[in-house]
Design a protein around this motif. Structure first.
Motif, PDB file in Angstrom:
ATOM      1  N   GLU A 220       0.879  -1.182  -0.097  1.00  0.00           N
ATOM      2  CA  GLU A 220       0.075  -0.049  -0.197  1.00  0.00           C
ATOM      3  C   GLU A 220       1.002   1.457   0.181  1.00  0.00           C
ATOM      4  OE1 GLU A 220      -2.115   0.802   3.738  1.00  0.00           O
ATOM      5  OE2 GLU A 220      -1.224  -0.793   4.464  1.00  0.00           O
ATOM      6  N   PRO A 221       0.340   2.401  -0.247  1.00  0.00           N
ATOM      7  CA  PRO A 221       1.083   3.551  -0.260  1.00  0.00           C
ATOM      8  C   PRO A 221       2.074   3.663   0.909  1.00  0.00           C
ATOM      9  CG  PRO A 221      -0.825   4.139  -1.290  1.00  0.00           C
ATOM     10  CD  PRO A 221      -1.160   2.665  -0.740  1.00  0.00           C
ATOM     11  N   VAL A 222       3.365   4.173   0.724  1.00  0.00           N
ATOM     12  CA  VAL A 222       4.407   4.479   1.817  1.00  0.00           C
ATOM     13  C   VAL A 222       3.661   5.309   2.768  1.00  0.00           C
ATOM     14  CG1 VAL A 222       6.586   5.074   2.388  1.00  0.00           C
ATOM     15  CG2 VAL A 222       6.289   3.462   0.561  1.00  0.00           C
ATOM     16  N   ALA A 223       3.142   6.370   2.243  1.00  0.00           N
ATOM     17  CA  ALA A 223       2.689   7.494   3.095  1.00  0.00           C
ATOM     18  C   ALA A 223       1.627   6.900   4.111  1.00  0.00           C
ATOM     19  CB  ALA A 223       2.127   8.745   2.238  1.00  0.00           C
ATOM     20  N   ASP A 224       0.785   5.841   3.653  1.00  0.00           N
ATOM     21  CA  ASP A 224      -0.212   5.384   4.586  1.00  0.00           C
ATOM     22  C   ASP A 224       0.119   4.701   5.585  1.00  0.00           C
ATOM     23  OD1 ASP A 224      -2.251   6.714   2.901  1.00  0.00           O
ATOM     24  OD2 ASP A 224      -3.003   4.956   1.839  1.00  0.00           O
ATOM     25  N   GLN A 225       1.245   3.688   5.265  1.00  0.00           N
ATOM     26  CA  GLN A 225       2.004   2.819   6.124  1.00  0.00           C
ATOM     27  C   GLN A 225       2.619   3.729   7.164  1.00  0.00           C
ATOM     28  OE1 GLN A 225       4.146  -0.696   4.308  1.00  0.00           O
ATOM     29  NE2 GLN A 225       3.499   0.146   2.274  1.00  0.00           N
ATOM     30  N   LEU A 226       3.219   4.606   6.835  1.00  0.00           N
ATOM     31  CA  LEU A 226       4.172   5.585   7.633  1.00  0.00           C
ATOM     32  C   LEU A 226       3.239   6.134   8.557  1.00  0.00           C
ATOM     33  CD1 LEU A 226       6.909   6.416   8.539  1.00  0.00           C
ATOM     34  CD2 LEU A 226       6.808   8.272   6.964  1.00  0.00           C
ATOM     35  N   ALA A 227       2.011   6.698   8.143  1.00  0.00           N
ATOM     36  CA  ALA A 227       1.117   7.243   8.915  1.00  0.00           C
ATOM     37  C   ALA A 227       0.535   6.192  10.103  1.00  0.00           C
ATOM     38  CB  ALA A 227      -0.058   7.763   8.353  1.00  0.00           C
ATOM     39  N   LYS A 228       0.463   5.095   9.751  1.00  0.00           N
ATOM     40  CA  LYS A 228      -0.015   4.011  10.813  1.00  0.00           C
ATOM     41  C   LYS A 228       1.328   3.630  11.815  1.00  0.00           C
ATOM     42  CE  LYS A 228      -2.937   1.785   7.635  1.00  0.00           C
ATOM     43  NZ  LYS A 228      -3.470   0.343   6.626  1.00  0.00           N
ATOM     44  N   ALA A 229       2.557   3.679  11.225  1.00  0.00           N
ATOM     45  CA  ALA A 229       3.754   3.281  12.037  1.00  0.00           C
ATOM     46  C   ALA A 229       4.230   4.259  12.895  1.00  0.00           C
ATOM     47  CB  ALA A 229       4.838   2.852  11.117  1.00  0.00           C
ATOM     48  N   ALA A 230       4.058   5.558  12.351  1.00  0.00           N
ATOM     49  CA  ALA A 230       4.238   6.714  13.305  1.00  0.00           C
ATOM     50  C   ALA A 230       2.974   7.707  13.364  1.00  0.00           C
ATOM     51  CB  ALA A 230       5.540   7.450  12.416  1.00  0.00           C
ATOM     52  N   PRO A 231       2.080   7.342  14.080  1.00  0.00           N
ATOM     53  CA  PRO A 231       1.035   8.046  14.297  1.00  0.00           C
ATOM     54  C   PRO A 231       1.008   9.363  14.697  1.00  0.00           C
ATOM     55  CG  PRO A 231       0.800   6.485  16.125  1.00  0.00           C
ATOM     56  CD  PRO A 231       1.848   6.226  14.879  1.00  0.00           C
ATOM     57  N   ASP A 232       2.047   9.495  15.541  1.00  0.00           N
ATOM     58  CA  ASP A 232       2.811  11.169  16.116  1.00  0.00           C
ATOM     59  C   ASP A 232       3.488  11.694  15.170  1.00  0.00           C
ATOM     60  OD1 ASP A 232       0.802  10.741  18.177  1.00  0.00           O
ATOM     61  OD2 ASP A 232       2.360   9.603  19.733  1.00  0.00           O
ATOM     62  N   GLY A 233       3.946  11.260  14.047  1.00  0.00           N
ATOM     63  CA  GLY A 233       4.880  12.014  13.069  1.00  0.00           C
ATOM     64  C   GLY A 233       6.229  11.363  13.295  1.00  0.00           C
ATOM     65  N   VAL A 234       6.946  12.246  12.486  1.00  0.00           N
ATOM     66  CA  VAL A 234       8.291  11.906  12.369  1.00  0.00           C
ATOM     67  C   VAL A 234       9.360  12.939  12.702  1.00  0.00           C
ATOM     68  CG1 VAL A 234      10.257  11.381  10.824  1.00  0.00           C
ATOM     69  CG2 VAL A 234       8.324   9.839  10.728  1.00  0.00           C
TER      70      VAL A 234
END
Length: 355
Positions: A220-234
């Motif tokens: 799935e889109p990397v942005a969607d996966q990253l939003a789940k893995a880092a819900p508070d941001g990077v």
């Protein structure tokens, strides 16, 4: 009564061969390189001149950034033409120097282990000033080919990882990324996320290298996966890839996030990139509003980081707090195959060839 012993006789050095082998570029590929674009050539053993030393290479690093040089001959400060031997980081033993005991004015001496940039050869003649004598800080000389120096310099010089940070490492299974995630944790990060191109490597990032989560390119889109893995941001990005993964990091950036860019493999390895680089489209408005800093980084600009890294790397290896993921391939003839496998992302961590 035993006769008094005289001065100790130095051990005889093994006779040197008459020939050496090296990997040459035969022709420029139209796309990704294959075995037919290279040859392993036998040449007379090179002889060092004044200010040079002869090094028997123990291992050399195979790295994906060499692709740009193979395709169009361009590389910072160097050129590669068909018929030339490839080059890159190597570690080896000095076996001959023209001056007694070593080069004029000091420098590497026979028996020293040195790091230099003339890999892809069994034996190399190297200017003495371009050799770095390596000490005993690391338990294995091959560990000096680790690209952890780049990761360490990026995370301590270009950006500073702070306690509590969430760190995103693109290309987390590569030579840089496989150490960057471990380093981020040792430097105080609270959460570390990596990206990779396969589910198996994603599993290994978490199981073996201490990542908290991994995103898989092409799912799935990397942005969607990253939003789940880092819900508070990077807070921190160490980017070796660019492209979609850089765009996803910008979308997830917290206010004041610090990004360090050390590579652009998405451009280098994409089909369109093979014929000419295409820049990534980034949401620059978000960069401005969130006051994100982006900094390009080259470890060679920070030579002070290398001895510091070697000392800390050696201590961390000895204590088991870090590992050096790498694959060793035997025989110089395995070099072209190793290069293709690195480009295709078949291995976890660094890939070295032992001639």
């Amino acid at each position: 009564m035993p006769a008094p012993s005289g001065p100790a006789t130095p051990p005889a050095r093994p006779l040197l061969p008459r020939t050496s082998r090296e990997v040459r570029l035969l022709s420029r590929p139209d796309g990704l390189p294959a075995a037919e674009h290279f040859e392993v050539a036998e040449v007379p053993l090179p002889r060092p001149g004044p200010g040079e030393v002869l090094v028997r290479n123990r291992a050399f690093l195979v790295f994906a950034a060499l692709l740009r040089m193979v395709i169009d001959g361009h590389y910072p400060g160097a050129a590669l033409r068909p018929g030339d031997a490839l080059f890159g980081p190597a570690v080896g033993e000095v076996v001959a120097a023209p001056a007694p005991g070593g080069p004029p004015g000091g420098g590497p001496r026979p028996g020293d282990t040195v790091l230099h940039q003339l890999g892809w050869r069994e034996y190399a003649v190297v200017p003495a000033e371009q050799c770095a004598v390596v000490g005993p800080e690391l338990p294995d000389p091959v560990a000096h080919l680790s690209q952890g120096w780049t990761a360490y310099g990026a995370l301590t010089r270009a950006v500073e990882v702070r306690p509590g940070d969430t760190v995103f490492v693109t290309g987390g299974a590569g030579a840089v990324g496989s150490l960057a995630g471990q380093l981020a944790r040792l430097l105080g990060a609270e959460r570390v996320i990596g990206s990779t191109g396969s589910p198996d490597k994603a599993r290994r990032l978490v199981a073996e290298l201490g990542y908290d989560a991994a995103v898989v390119r092409g799912a799935e889109p990397v942005a969607d996966q990253l939003a789940k893995a880092a819900p508070d941001g990077v807070d921190v990005l160490l980017d070796t890839v660019g492209g979609e993964q850089l765009r996803a990091a910008v979308a997830a950036a917290r206010p004041g996030a610090r990004f360090v860019l050390v590579g652009g493999l998405a451009t280098q390895l994409a089909p369109e990139g093979l014929g000419g680089a295409r820049p990534a489209a980034v949401d620059w408005v978000r960069v401005v509003l969130n006051r994100v800093t982006l900094r390009g980084f080259n470890a060679a600009d920070h030579p002070d980081a290398l001895p510091e890294w070697n000392r800390r790397f050696g201590d961390w290896l000895a204590s088991g707090r870090i590992s050096f993921p790498h694959t060793r391939l035997a025989g110089i003839e395995s070099g072209p195959r190793a290069f293709r496998e690195v480009i295709e992302g078949r291995h976890l961590g660094a890939v070295v060839v032992e001639p």
